[in-house]
Motif scaffolding. Structure first.
Motif, PDB file in Angstrom:
ATOM      1  N   MET A 165       0.699  -1.103   0.016  1.00  0.00           N
ATOM      2  CA  MET A 165       0.058  -0.073   0.071  1.00  0.00           C
ATOM      3  C   MET A 165       0.745   1.232   0.115  1.00  0.00           C
ATOM      4  SD  MET A 165      -2.779  -1.375   2.696  1.00  0.00           S
ATOM      5  CE  MET A 165      -1.627  -2.282   3.907  1.00  0.00           C
ATOM      6  N   VAL A 166       0.737   2.274  -0.863  1.00  0.00           N
ATOM      7  CA  VAL A 166       1.702   3.359  -1.025  1.00  0.00           C
ATOM      8  C   VAL A 166       0.703   4.532  -1.341  1.00  0.00           C
ATOM      9  CG1 VAL A 166       3.579   4.330  -2.370  1.00  0.00           C
ATOM     10  CG2 VAL A 166       3.356   1.990  -2.507  1.00  0.00           C
ATOM     11  N   GLY A 167       1.204   5.480  -0.532  1.00  0.00           N
ATOM     12  CA  GLY A 167       0.511   6.688  -0.605  1.00  0.00           C
ATOM     13  C   GLY A 167       1.518   8.041  -1.170  1.00  0.00           C
ATOM     14  N   VAL A 168       0.827   8.916  -1.755  1.00  0.00           N
ATOM     15  CA  VAL A 168       1.162  10.259  -1.954  1.00  0.00           C
ATOM     16  C   VAL A 168       0.650  11.338  -1.216  1.00  0.00           C
ATOM     17  CG1 VAL A 168       1.866  11.801  -4.168  1.00  0.00           C
ATOM     18  CG2 VAL A 168       1.813   9.281  -4.441  1.00  0.00           C
ATOM     19  N   ASN A 169       1.501  12.019  -0.457  1.00  0.00           N
ATOM     20  CA  ASN A 169       0.966  13.127   0.580  1.00  0.00           C
ATOM     21  C   ASN A 169      -0.199  12.510   1.265  1.00  0.00           C
ATOM     22  OD1 ASN A 169       2.894  15.023  -0.753  1.00  0.00           O
ATOM     23  ND2 ASN A 169       1.378  15.179  -2.399  1.00  0.00           N
ATOM     24  N   VAL A 170      -0.109  11.379   1.732  1.00  0.00           N
ATOM     25  CA  VAL A 170      -1.126  10.660   2.765  1.00  0.00           C
ATOM     26  C   VAL A 170      -0.442   9.876   3.671  1.00  0.00           C
ATOM     27  CG1 VAL A 170      -2.878   8.800   2.730  1.00  0.00           C
ATOM     28  CG2 VAL A 170      -2.799  10.549   0.642  1.00  0.00           C
ATOM     29  N   GLY A 171      -0.509  10.286   5.169  1.00  0.00           N
ATOM     30  CA  GLY A 171       0.285   9.616   5.939  1.00  0.00           C
ATOM     31  C   GLY A 171      -0.129   8.049   6.204  1.00  0.00           C
ATOM     32  N   VAL A 172      -1.457   7.871   5.989  1.00  0.00           N
ATOM     33  CA  VAL A 172      -2.103   6.469   6.100  1.00  0.00           C
ATOM     34  C   VAL A 172      -2.740   6.113   4.940  1.00  0.00           C
ATOM     35  CG1 VAL A 172      -3.604   5.089   7.807  1.00  0.00           C
ATOM     36  CG2 VAL A 172      -2.465   6.998   8.891  1.00  0.00           C
ATOM     37  N   PRO A 173      -1.994   5.460   4.103  1.00  0.00           N
ATOM     38  CA  PRO A 173      -2.537   4.999   2.930  1.00  0.00           C
ATOM     39  C   PRO A 173      -3.453   3.873   2.870  1.00  0.00           C
ATOM     40  CG  PRO A 173      -0.279   4.357   2.826  1.00  0.00           C
ATOM     41  CD  PRO A 173      -0.553   5.092   4.219  1.00  0.00           C
ATOM     42  N   VAL A 174      -4.274   3.720   3.721  1.00  0.00           N
ATOM     43  CA  VAL A 174      -5.435   2.743   3.887  1.00  0.00           C
ATOM     44  C   VAL A 174      -6.355   2.751   2.729  1.00  0.00           C
ATOM     45  CG1 VAL A 174      -7.408   1.523   5.036  1.00  0.00           C
ATOM     46  CG2 VAL A 174      -5.156   2.352   6.029  1.00  0.00           C
ATOM     47  N   PRO A 175      -6.530   1.642   1.768  1.00  0.00           N
ATOM     48  CA  PRO A 175      -7.349   1.809   0.884  1.00  0.00           C
ATOM     49  C   PRO A 175      -8.904   1.912   1.348  1.00  0.00           C
ATOM     50  CG  PRO A 175      -5.835  -0.110   0.149  1.00  0.00           C
ATOM     51  CD  PRO A 175      -5.803   0.700   1.584  1.00  0.00           C
ATOM     52  N   ARG A 176      -9.876   2.418   0.627  1.00  0.00           N
ATOM     53  CA  ARG A 176     -11.154   2.405   1.182  1.00  0.00           C
ATOM     54  C   ARG A 176     -11.892   1.225   0.308  1.00  0.00           C
ATOM     55  NH1 ARG A 176     -13.272   7.200   3.396  1.00  0.00           N
ATOM     56  NH2 ARG A 176     -15.248   5.874   3.804  1.00  0.00           N
ATOM     57  N   GLU A 177     -13.057   0.707   1.079  1.00  0.00           N
ATOM     58  CA  GLU A 177     -13.816  -0.306   0.116  1.00  0.00           C
ATOM     59  C   GLU A 177     -14.298   0.215  -1.176  1.00  0.00           C
ATOM     60  OE1 GLU A 177     -13.444  -3.290   1.587  1.00  0.00           O
ATOM     61  OE2 GLU A 177     -12.610  -2.065   3.085  1.00  0.00           O
ATOM     62  N   PRO A 178     -14.258  -0.546  -2.336  1.00  0.00           N
ATOM     63  CA  PRO A 178     -14.107  -1.843  -2.239  1.00  0.00           C
ATOM     64  C   PRO A 178     -12.516  -2.315  -2.711  1.00  0.00           C
ATOM     65  CG  PRO A 178     -14.554  -1.027  -4.700  1.00  0.00           C
ATOM     66  CD  PRO A 178     -14.442  -0.173  -3.671  1.00  0.00           C
ATOM     67  N   PHE A 179     -11.656  -1.506  -2.590  1.00  0.00           N
ATOM     68  CA  PHE A 179     -10.126  -1.863  -2.630  1.00  0.00           C
ATOM     69  C   PHE A 179      -9.731  -2.350  -1.281  1.00  0.00           C
ATOM     70  CE2 PHE A 179     -10.943   2.077  -5.290  1.00  0.00           C
ATOM     71  CZ  PHE A 179     -10.587   1.489  -6.503  1.00  0.00           C
ATOM     72  N   SER A 180      -8.894  -3.313  -1.626  1.00  0.00           N
ATOM     73  CA  SER A 180      -8.652  -4.409  -0.510  1.00  0.00           C
ATOM     74  C   SER A 180      -7.382  -3.864   0.295  1.00  0.00           C
ATOM     75  CB  SER A 180      -8.187  -5.709  -0.905  1.00  0.00           C
ATOM     76  OG  SER A 180      -7.098  -5.833  -1.978  1.00  0.00           O
ATOM     77  N   PHE A 181      -7.234  -4.518   1.635  1.00  0.00           N
ATOM     78  CA  PHE A 181      -6.227  -4.184   2.601  1.00  0.00           C
ATOM     79  C   PHE A 181      -5.165  -5.360   2.577  1.00  0.00           C
ATOM     80  CE2 PHE A 181      -3.936  -4.260   6.510  1.00  0.00           C
ATOM     81  CZ  PHE A 181      -3.657  -2.749   6.951  1.00  0.00           C
ATOM     82  N   GLY A 182      -4.011  -5.115   2.617  1.00  0.00           N
ATOM     83  CA  GLY A 182      -2.927  -6.173   2.685  1.00  0.00           C
ATOM     84  C   GLY A 182      -1.546  -5.499   2.246  1.00  0.00           C
ATOM     85  N   GLY A 183      -0.396  -6.020   2.934  1.00  0.00           N
ATOM     86  CA  GLY A 183       0.928  -5.678   2.562  1.00  0.00           C
ATOM     87  C   GLY A 183       1.740  -6.683   1.821  1.00  0.00           C
ATOM     88  N   TRP A 184       3.036  -6.561   1.783  1.00  0.00           N
ATOM     89  CA  TRP A 184       3.846  -7.629   1.173  1.00  0.00           C
ATOM     90  C   TRP A 184       4.776  -7.946   1.987  1.00  0.00           C
ATOM     91  CZ3 TRP A 184       5.766  -4.439  -3.840  1.00  0.00           C
ATOM     92  CH2 TRP A 184       4.654  -4.422  -4.733  1.00  0.00           C
ATOM     93  N   ASN A 185       5.790  -8.767   1.807  1.00  0.00           N
ATOM     94  CA  ASN A 185       6.965  -9.104   2.348  1.00  0.00           C
ATOM     95  C   ASN A 185       6.557  -9.960   3.710  1.00  0.00           C
ATOM     96  OD1 ASN A 185       8.284  -8.203   0.068  1.00  0.00           O
ATOM     97  ND2 ASN A 185       8.402  -6.188   1.055  1.00  0.00           N
ATOM     98  N   ASP A 186       7.235  -9.377   4.752  1.00  0.00           N
ATOM     99  CA  ASP A 186       7.002  -9.884   6.209  1.00  0.00           C
ATOM    100  C   ASP A 186       5.867  -9.190   6.879  1.00  0.00           C
ATOM    101  OD1 ASP A 186       8.918 -11.686   5.866  1.00  0.00           O
ATOM    102  OD2 ASP A 186      10.209 -10.885   7.833  1.00  0.00           O
ATOM    103  N   SER A 187       5.013  -8.548   6.115  1.00  0.00           N
ATOM    104  CA  SER A 187       3.731  -7.966   6.681  1.00  0.00           C
ATOM    105  C   SER A 187       2.714  -8.816   6.324  1.00  0.00           C
ATOM    106  CB  SER A 187       3.303  -6.734   6.165  1.00  0.00           C
ATOM    107  OG  SER A 187       4.491  -5.699   6.736  1.00  0.00           O
ATOM    108  N   ARG A 188       2.665  -9.988   5.360  1.00  0.00           N
ATOM    109  CA  ARG A 188       1.740 -10.938   5.172  1.00  0.00           C
ATOM    110  C   ARG A 188       2.202 -12.142   4.592  1.00  0.00           C
ATOM    111  NH1 ARG A 188      -1.420  -9.947  -0.471  1.00  0.00           N
ATOM    112  NH2 ARG A 188       0.525 -10.778  -1.171  1.00  0.00           N
ATOM    113  N   PHE A 189       1.458 -13.155   5.030  1.00  0.00           N
ATOM    114  CA  PHE A 189       1.746 -14.345   4.551  1.00  0.00           C
ATOM    115  C   PHE A 189       0.456 -15.008   4.170  1.00  0.00           C
ATOM    116  CE2 PHE A 189       4.431 -12.992   8.035  1.00  0.00           C
ATOM    117  CZ  PHE A 189       5.926 -13.212   7.582  1.00  0.00           C
TER     118      PHE A 189
END
Length: 485
Positions: free
Chosen positions: A427-451
């Motif tokens: 999840m990447v943001g531009v000029n956003v401190g908390v780049p949480v997607p809103r529904e219907p876009f999904s929440f989830g990271g990469w690497n050691d943040s998600r298995f």
């Protein structure tokens, strides 16, 4: 003790666990004893699984159009009871009342998305040959489980409850033993909304129940949200028992700040990200990478951070152990040469002396090899590392094993796109401190943040909570016999 002892919720009623062992539930706001939570056993879990398995045939045969009616009513009940639900979150978690209200509002949004599922999971049908049709449909898995953390007692459960159940599964949820009250209230609201008995069950406990969930042969899938260390263990154990598993772990989110960033907006967003929910969220900014001459922005950041006052607009951290751990990170970084610009250690909150608070903390001249720069702090602390170029900043971000979120603050569109492409984060943001997607876009990271595969919310979650059935039909004898026959 303010509330009655916590009970499990199985087959539509609250019942005692088959154990006398309990833990105290202490409010981090002021140290009040709220309740006790049982350390349930594998026997308790088995009782819940049996109830869920008994409810599954009827619930799964109910059409999805009918199933989501429960969540239309559930959403309305969340909104109707928002003040009560927010007060409960504030008591057991320690966040501010406004933050708790926002958490319930997000839960309502998640329920709203579940109501849209009949329009999304329609399946596909195609005449693949004259008189021959192929069709796909999403089929529920059966009994599923969700293991949720302390930092969002109401919202994170609603990451999984509406979608998993609306898609036809029956669920067992294991709340954090630190914040067991909110999920019990959600169970009451689901019952009020018309959810049949056994479809949703709550089993309280600690590690023993987590391991039992991973091992139980009657559970088809497990979702988990928590630290990376435990996420890895849950994923390994669940999948070794041939279950689906999606385990979300920790984070070390980097905010890359360029000299052309708007100072006021940047400082406000970074402060809100690092101190919101007392920094106890996997989307919190905990590392700022300053590219070039950005001292003017750092000054603004310190000004904004000092506006965050523990006990007023800054909540408590979950317990004394967390407070001590966070403050040890700060002290260690200072001893290694970092400069503490805003010091939040050992604040005093009048009238809440037994509360567990850490004030906003800004630390400059942090080196990438320091523990505070590498590990998840889970507190209102931001570490500033300095670089000369964006590529150096990205190298720091990429080198961290986590991959939940990253942001860039700039007015240069090309540079923003460059960071989006190069950042190793889901999840990447531009000029956003908390780049949480809103529904219907999904929440989830990469690497050691998600298995596991997929995300926990939004459209991506459909594939996790269902299996795809494919059918081929032929009603036209004139089509003759061919390889499709």
């Amino acid at each position: 003790m303010k509330y009655s002892p916590i009970q499990n919720y199985i087959n539509g009623q609250f019942i005692d666990a088959a154990t006398d062992q309990t833990l105290a539930v202490i409010s981090p706001v002021d140290g009040t004893l709220l309740s006790t939570v049982p350390l349930s056993t594998a026997h308790d879990l088995d009782t819940a699984v049996k109830a869920a398995k008994a409810a599954f045939p009827a619930w799964s045969r109910t059409t999805i159009k009918e199933r989501v009616q429960v969540f239309f009513r559930y959403k309305a009940l969340l909104e109707k009871n928002i003040n009560e639900l927010a007060a409960l979150v504030q008591e057991e978690n320690g966040k501010t009342y406004d933050e708790a209200v926002a958490e319930i509002e997000k839960g309502a949004e998640l329920a709203e998305f579940a109501c849209s599922l009949p329009q999304i999971v329609t399946g596909e049908i195609l005449e693949v040959s004259r008189g021959v049709e192929c069709r796909t449909e999403h089929v529920p898995l059966g009994v599923v489980a969700s293991i949720v953390p302390f930092n969002f007692p109401s919202m994170v459960p609603n990451w999984t409850i509406p979608n998993a159940i609306a898609l036809g599964n029956c669920m067992i949820i294991k709340p954090s033993e630190k914040v067991p009250l909110s999920v019990g209230r959600l169970a009451e609201l689901l019952q009020e909304a018309g959810l049949p008995k056994g479809v949703f069950n709550v089993v309280h406990g600690d590690r023993e129940i987590v391991e039992a969930i991973c091992d139980h042969p009657g559970i088809e899938a497990v979702s988990f949200v928590g630290s990376t260390k435990i996420a890895k263990a849950v994923y390994k154990r669940a999948t070794s028992n041939y279950k689906r598993c999606l385990a979300l772990g920790g984070a070390k989110n980097h905010l890359i700040v360029l000299p052309d960033a708007i100072p006021g907006m940047t400082a406000q967003n970074i402060t809100a990200s690092m101190a919101g929910c007392a920094g106890q969220r996997c989307m919190a900014a905990s590392a700022m990478v300053a590219v070039g001459p950005v001292d003017h922005i750092i000054e603004k950041l310190c000004e904004e951070a000092q506006k965050m006052v523990p006990g007023k607009n800054l909540g408590a951290v979950i317990n004394r152990a967390s407070k001590d751990r966070i403050e040890r990170y700060i002290t260690e970084a200072e001893s290694q040469g970092a400069k503490v610009l805003v010091d939040g250690r050992n604040p005093t909150v009048e009238g809440k002396e037994e509360g567990t608070y850490v004030g906003p903390t800004v630390i400059d001249y942090v080196r990438p090899d320091m523990a505070i720069a590498q590990e998840e702090i889970f507190g209102p602390v931001i570490s500033i590392m300095r670089t000369n170029t964006v590529d150096e900043a990205l190298a720091i971000e990429n080198a961290n094993p986590y991959g939940n979120a990253a942001s860039v603050f700039t007015q240069n569109g090309g540079m923003a796109r460059y960071v989006i492409d190069k950042a190793s984060a889901g999840m990447v943001g531009v000029n956003v401190g908390v780049p949480v997607p809103r529904e219907p876009f999904s929440f989830g990271g990469w690497n050691d943040s998600r298995f596991g595969v997929g995300d926990i919310t939004g459209k991506s979650s459909i594939e996790f909570w269902t299996k795809l059935k494919k059918s081929t039909t032929k009603w036209n004898p004139e089509a003759g016999i061919n390889w499709m026959s």
